[in-house]
Structure formats: C-alpha cells, structure tokens
Scaffold this motif. Structure first.
Motif, PDB file in Angstrom:
ATOM      1  N   ILE A 371      12.939  -2.661  24.368  1.00 16.43           N
ATOM      2  CA  ILE A 371      14.115  -3.536  24.495  1.00 16.43           C
ATOM      3  C   ILE A 371      14.086  -4.603  23.405  1.00 16.43           C
ATOM      4  O   ILE A 371      15.088  -4.878  22.744  1.00 16.43           O
ATOM      5  N   TYR A 372      12.898  -5.205  23.188  1.00 15.31           N
ATOM      6  CA  TYR A 372      12.756  -6.219  22.135  1.00 15.31           C
ATOM      7  C   TYR A 372      13.094  -5.637  20.764  1.00 15.31           C
ATOM      8  O   TYR A 372      13.871  -6.234  19.997  1.00 15.31           O
ATOM      9  N   LEU A 373      12.525  -4.469  20.448  1.00 14.34           N
ATOM     10  CA  LEU A 373      12.739  -3.860  19.133  1.00 14.34           C
ATOM     11  C   LEU A 373      14.198  -3.451  18.923  1.00 14.34           C
ATOM     12  O   LEU A 373      14.766  -3.641  17.843  1.00 14.34           O
ATOM     13  N   LYS A 374      14.807  -2.890  19.956  1.00 15.08           N
ATOM     14  CA  LYS A 374      16.210  -2.471  19.827  1.00 15.08           C
ATOM     15  C   LYS A 374      17.117  -3.676  19.575  1.00 15.08           C
ATOM     16  O   LYS A 374      18.041  -3.616  18.768  1.00 15.08           O
ATOM     17  N   ASN A 375      16.840  -4.779  20.264  1.00 14.12           N
ATOM     18  CA  ASN A 375      17.633  -5.995  20.034  1.00 14.12           C
ATOM     19  C   ASN A 375      17.389  -6.572  18.644  1.00 14.12           C
ATOM     20  O   ASN A 375      18.331  -6.951  17.935  1.00 14.12           O
ATOM     21  N   ALA A 376      16.118  -6.588  18.247  1.00 11.30           N
ATOM     22  CA  ALA A 376      15.750  -7.163  16.947  1.00 11.30           C
ATOM     23  C   ALA A 376      16.317  -6.363  15.792  1.00 11.30           C
ATOM     24  O   ALA A 376      16.730  -6.912  14.765  1.00 11.30           O
ATOM     25  N   LEU A 377      16.338  -5.038  15.972  1.00 11.27           N
ATOM     26  CA  LEU A 377      16.756  -4.118  14.890  1.00 11.27           C
ATOM     27  C   LEU A 377      18.197  -3.648  15.057  1.00 11.27           C
ATOM     28  O   LEU A 377      18.634  -2.740  14.333  1.00 11.27           O
TER      29      LEU A 377
END
Length: 380
Positions: A371-377
C-alpha cells in the motif's frame, strides 16, 4: 513502462546487502516497473594526512574492549600464518558475490558519486528509491546526500525501508538529516528507532515497513538457492556472526552442538575458509538446511524466520554504536522475543521455535508495504 533507479549499498561481500537489493528489485518489478540498481561509489576517508590517520587508528584501538583486542591479536597471528589462503578466500568470496549479482540483479554499467552525477540521470528515471539496508548510517564512510536522493526532483524521491543502523543520531548530523528527510516525497524506515529519529527531526510520521527480504515467500527464495559442495551431510548448527564472539558464546555453541549431536558450520568466519566463500544463493540453502542458526545478524534472523529454521539471536558485540534496534524491531513485530539469547534458559527451547503465528503477521506487513509503495509510486 516506467523506470525506477534503486540507490542502496553496493556491497559484494555481505549476504544481507545482496539479498535485500534483489528483493527490492523483485518487489518493484512486480508492481510493473523496469528496475535498475545505480552503483554509488561515494567514499569519504576520514583523512589523507598520515599523522592524523595514525592518531585516528590509535583512538579506535583505545575504544576496543579486551576481548576485541585479543581477537584482533589472534587474527593477526592467523593472518601471518595463512596470508595467501586468506587473500585467495577473500578474492573468491567477492568473485562469487559479483557472479550472483550479475545473474540476479540488474545494475547500471556506469557509477555515480556525490561529486559525479550524470546530467541526464534524473531524466532517465521516473522515480528513485533509496533503501533498504543501512543507507542512512552516518558512521559509514560512503554516507552522503546521494542516499537521500538529494540530486533528484523532490517528487521522485522515495524511501523504501531504509535503516539508520543506530538508535541515536549524532548531533553533528542532525541539521543535514533534517534538510534531506524533509525533502523526501515519501518516507519509510525499517525500524521504530528510525521513525522516532525522523519524527523528532522533521515532525513527519514515517511508515515502519518490513525489510524487503521479508516480502518474498520461502518458495521464491528457494528458487534461487543453491547447495554448497561443502555443506555437511550430517545435521548442523549454522553460526553467522558479524561482530565479535565472547569466549562464553563460543563455549555455549560447542556445548549446544555436543548436547544435540550437531556439526558446526561457521559461515562468516575466515577461520572456516571453505564456508567463508559461500555466495548468497548458498547462504539461503545453508540456513534452510540447518537444524539451528546462531547469529547476531539482522538478516540471519530474517532468513531463519522466513525459512522457519530455529534460531537464537545475540546482541552484536563490538566498539561501534549499537545496531541492535533492528533486531528488537524484528523480534517484537513477529513476536519472536523468545528467540533472543537472553531469553533462552533450557536446551529444549533452542531447537523448538514456534512460527505458527508468523504467516499471518507476514501477510499483514506485506500488504502494508505494498500500500505504501503503490501510493508513493502512484500505482493505480
């Protein structure tokens, strides 16, 4: 396809470093990105003045404990008697790590450093990801703004589970850290201690994410594992210590081996030259096949957990600032405090590790990281 450049430590002698780099690449690939690791050669020597250098060495010696000094003297004697073997072993190990990297990690053909950033670098990549590993450890000679992606536009700067490696930040580093951390587009860390540092410096709440190696399944890791020709046929204890071992620990290991009728394999010990040269693929198999792992290494504990091999983790002994916050976060998060050496009281506890609750925690932590990576990227 959008492109990501990973900035991490490029260490061709450290198992955890190579395997976290591989894991980060695989996680980002699975999100639909083309991924390359950019080789960062930044290195700052403390001094080029010979007199100052000698004084610095003397000050380091003064900080060593009696055990460290004795171990250094023993190693010096061993080195003099086996100098050719040691040189060959170190070269062989590095060669094996480079071969593993060539086969498993896509690296750039060029290098960068804090004073050598190609003009078109920021145009070539859609995002830059720093981490994992101790890229934010100020005690390392390679430390620079490159590890905070200071060369890139702010919106392209993503931190993926980097580590400070220490619990307290030296006062002289706080101003730069505050500036660099404030400019990150998305910030996460690997340990609670790191999140506390960031909160105190910038007021930002950093996500605490699991190490990228924990994002891959046991089956994924075993798909790149390889058996060493020097692996014992008999059941064995695997020791993997990066710090100094006390004489008490050495005696304890021998006692455990005798009681449980196990051989001993010393993986990071130059005295055990045949096993010292094992590459990262063999490291995975050594842990998977062991009856027990004894270690002071964060990644030694991580892979034992992933592969469900019983382990006992010790505090790192040495003169550097404590790096044990990483171990504390890991054992706390996965409810494995019982695997810390100070909590082992009986022999029966040593070979019986309860991993029944780990998969559920892993699933939750993996989803949190994604979830963090998808939001960040900006992955839809």
């Amino acid at each position: 396809m959008k492109k990501i450049g990973i900035l991490t430590i490029n260490d061709y002698t450290n198992y955890g470093n190579r395997l976290q780099n591989y894991a980060s690449q695989e996680v980002l690939n699975a999100l639909g990105f083309q991924v390359e690791t950019i080789i960062n050669t930044t290195m700052h020597l403390e001094s080029n003045n010979e007199g100052t250098f000698k004084l610095q060495r003397l000050n380091k010696l003064r900080n060593y404990s009696a055990i460290e000094l004795i171990n250094k003297m023993k190693f010096k004697i061993f080195s003099l008697r086996n100098s050719k073997k040691i040189i060959i072993a170190k070269k062989e190990k590095r060669k094996n790590f480079i071969e593993f990297t060539k086969h498993n990690i896509k690296e750039t053909k060029y290098t960068i450093s804090d004073n050598n950033i190609p003009n078109d670098l920021t145009v070539e990549y859609d995002f830059f990801v720093t981490g994992s590993d101790q890229v934010w450890n100020p005690n390392f000679e390679r430390f620079s703004g490159v590890d905070f992606l200071s060369f890139a536009p702010k919106y392209k700067r993503i931190a993926y589970a980097p580590s400070f490696g220490i619990s307290e930040l030296p006062t002289e580093n706080k101003k730069l850290y505050k500036e660099w951390l404030s400019e990150m587009s998305s910030v996460s860390v690997r340990e609670q201690a790191g999140a506390k540092i960031i909160k105190e410096l910038t007021g930002r709440d950093a996500e605490v994410l699991i190490d990228p190696t924990l994002m891959l399944t046991k089956e994924q890791w075993l798909s790149i594992a390889m058996e060493s020709e020097f692996k014992p046929k008999k059941k064995y204890i695997l020791t993997y210590f990066l710090g100094n071992q006390t004489s008490e620990n050495r005696k304890s290991i021998k006692r455990i081996a005798q009681i449980n009728d196990l051989d001993i394999v010393n993986l990071a010990d130059i005295y055990d030259i045949k096993r010292y040269t094992a590459d990262p693929s063999e490291f995975i198999d050594y842990i998977n096949s062991a009856s027990l792992v004894l270690t002071d290494s964060f990644h030694g504990a991580v892979f034992s957990t992933l592969l469900k091999t019983p382990f006992v983790v010790y505090n790192r002994e040495g003169s550097l600032p404590s790096m044990n916050s990483r171990i504390d976060t890991l054992t706390s998060k996965f409810k494995l405090e019982s695997r810390k050496a100070e909590n082992i009281e009986k022999n029966e506890q040593i070979l019986n590790a309860d991993y029944s609750h780990v998969d559920e925690i892993l699933q939750f932590e993996r989803e949190k990281a994604l979830i963090y990576l998808k939001n960040a990227l900006d992955v839809k």
